[in-house]
Design an enzyme around this catalytic site. Structure first.
Site: not given
Ligand code: IPE
Ligand code: IPE
Ligand code: MG
Length: 249
Positions: A31, A33, A36, A76, A78-79, A82, A197, A203, A205
């Site tokens: 998590d 990315n 960053w 995930s 839930e992703n 996005r 994490r 959490r 997630s």
């Molecule tokens: C968890 O990160 C899922 C992955 C790293 C693939 P998220 O960024 O989706 O989690 P939340 O939304 O902050 O809980």
């Molecule tokens: C984790 O990084 C990668 C995925 C969930 C695919 P994020 O994209 O959630 O990065 P933040 O949490 O928004 O910084």
């Molecule tokens: Mg994230």
């Protein structure tokens, strides 16, 4: 030259670890990315690319250390919420990652996947099957990439499968226990011993809900693209200082 220096540094870190007390299965929630990238004025997709490179590096290092199973959370259930452009960028990156023939080449890492593949494109599913097939004889470390994975969905899948057996008359509901549920999850490996994490979130997630019943947790306030072998070593050292009781004394 650079890689020789890196090898030396890695070897030094590896001497700090007790090889007889390694977690068998390490889960990584990759998590941070997006944050960053934002801090660098880059698009979020640049953070995802940087994160993918870090996974390769950390997997190779963990394998060198002797870690047997790694599950890395890449996408995930839930992703999908996005923006479409980000989901598309993540899927493109996944495809590039799978097609990269140098992926984990030269070491003994086998690639497998957990999650619901049905929502992925045919091309991705094909590349996943190819990557699994091509790496199937490697046996030092297995890297499970969790893609369109959700712990709740995984348990629901297991329950559905048990219900079908009950309906068919091959299973008595009174015989349903933890083992029968565990056998119907995606993971065919020991429960996760340590979950790492980064990114400052505390959490799960929806990651490995069932398998994390007795996991140790390691959190850090850095973003995944900044995660190095040093952080991984620190996580393992901290793990080795934990007292795992599993409900006993
Ligand atoms: C968890 O990160 C899922 C992955 C790293 C693939 P998220 O960024 O989706 O989690 P939340 O939304 O902050 O809980
Ligand atoms: C984790 O990084 C990668 C995925 C969930 C695919 P994020 O994209 O959630 O990065 P933040 O949490 O928004 O910084
Ligand atoms: Mg994230």
């Amino acid at each position: 030259m650079f890689s020789l220096f890196k090898k030396k540094q890695q070897a030094k870190l590896l001497t700090e670890i007790d090889k007889n007390n390694l977690p068998r299965h390490v889960g990584i929630i990759m998590d941070g990315n997006g944050r960053w990238a934002k801090r660098r004025g880059l698009p979020r997709s640049a953070g995802h690319s940087a994160g993918a490179a870090v996974l390769k590096n950390i997997t190779e290092f963990a394998s060198e250390m002797g870690i047997r199973y790694i599950t890395a959370y890449a996408f995930s259930t839930e992703n999908w919420k996005r923006p479409k452009a980000e989901v598309d960028a993540l899927m493109d990156l996944l495809l590039d990652y799978l097609k990269d023939k140098k992926l984990l080449e030269g070491n003994q890492v086998r690639l497998k996947f957990i999650g619901d593949r049905s929502a992925l494109t045919e091309e991705i599913r094909e590349q996943m099957a190819i990557a699994e097939e091509e790496s199937k004889d490697r046996d030092k470390t297995i890297l499970y990439l969790a893609i369109n994975y959700g712990g709740q969905q995984e348990v629901a899948k297991a329950v559905r499968s048990l219900c079908k057996e009950v309906k068919e008359g091959t299973l008595n509901p009174d015989d349903i226990n933890e083992t029968l549920i565990g056998d119907r999850l995606y993971t065919e490996i020991p429960d996760v011993d340590l979950i790492i994490r980064p990114s400052g979130e505390y959490r799960l997630s929806n990651f490995l809900l069932w398998q994390s019943a007795y996991s140790e947790f390691w959190f850090a306030d850095i973003c995944w693209p900044d995660f190095t072998e040093k952080h991984f070593t620190k996580a393992i050292l901290d793990y080795q200082n934990r007292n795992r009781r599993f409900g006993g004394v």
